[in-house]
Scaffold this motif. Structure first.
Motif, PDB file in Angstrom:
ATOM      1  N   ILE A  55       2.368   1.757  -3.433  1.00  0.00           N
ATOM      2  CA  ILE A  55       1.397   2.239  -4.420  1.00  0.00           C
ATOM      3  C   ILE A  55       1.002   3.690  -4.136  1.00  0.00           C
ATOM      4  CG2 ILE A  55      -0.996   1.978  -5.214  1.00  0.00           C
ATOM      5  CD1 ILE A  55      -0.592  -1.077  -4.836  1.00  0.00           C
ATOM      6  N   LEU A  56       0.738   4.008  -2.884  1.00  0.00           N
ATOM      7  CA  LEU A  56       0.240   5.338  -2.537  1.00  0.00           C
ATOM      8  C   LEU A  56       1.318   6.411  -2.538  1.00  0.00           C
ATOM      9  CD1 LEU A  56      -2.178   4.387   0.360  1.00  0.00           C
ATOM     10  CD2 LEU A  56      -2.779   4.983  -1.982  1.00  0.00           C
ATOM     11  N   MET A  57       2.508   6.056  -2.117  1.00  0.00           N
ATOM     12  CA  MET A  57       3.558   7.063  -1.967  1.00  0.00           C
ATOM     13  C   MET A  57       4.412   7.227  -3.222  1.00  0.00           C
ATOM     14  SD  MET A  57       2.849   8.202   0.949  1.00  0.00           S
ATOM     15  CE  MET A  57       4.196   9.224   1.453  1.00  0.00           C
ATOM     16  N   LYS A  58       4.516   6.199  -4.033  1.00  0.00           N
ATOM     17  CA  LYS A  58       5.308   6.181  -5.261  1.00  0.00           C
ATOM     18  C   LYS A  58       6.648   6.884  -5.096  1.00  0.00           C
ATOM     19  CE  LYS A  58       1.781   5.096  -8.434  1.00  0.00           C
ATOM     20  NZ  LYS A  58       1.166   5.260  -9.674  1.00  0.00           N
ATOM     21  N   ALA A  86       0.828  -1.207   0.000  1.00  0.00           N
ATOM     22  CA  ALA A  86       0.000   0.000   0.000  1.00  0.00           C
ATOM     23  C   ALA A  86       0.865   1.261   0.000  1.00  0.00           C
ATOM     24  CB  ALA A  86      -0.937  -0.002   1.208  1.00  0.00           C
TER      25      ALA A  86
END
Length: 97
Positions: free
Chosen positions: A32-35, A29
């Motif tokens: 994906i969210l912080m990239k 997660a």
């Protein structure tokens, strides 16, 4: 109310598998969210440190022996030192106002 299922979950080490699955989901997660907004090395080192401690617990709960416990604790310590080093360098190298 019987606590036997919980005791079995702990003594078998299955609780560690559950914790590792949660850690993997958290890492996924965050990835994906912080990239590109987070440095990967400290994040990976943090995850490795936590996973190593969980695997040390698993080794102890399932009687894998002191060598296995020590091996996982050493791996966790190394990962922790890597994370601290990266974070402290980032603070040191940050421009001062």
């Amino acid at each position: 109310m019987s606590l036997r299922p919980i005791a079995d979950l702990i003594s078998s080490g299955a609780v560690v598998y559950m914790a590792l699955a949660i850690l993997a989901a958290e890492a996924l997660a965050l990835g994906i969210l912080m990239k590109h907004r987070v440095e990967l090395l400290p994040l990976i080192a943090n995850i490795a440190s936590g996973a190593s401690l969980m695997l040390a617990l698993y080794s102890a709960l399932t009687d894998r022996g002191p060598f296995a416990v020590g091996l996982w604790l050493t791996a966790g310590f190394i990962a922790h030192i890597i994370e601290l080093t990266v974070r402290l360098r980032a603070v040191r190298d940050r421009p001062r106002p």
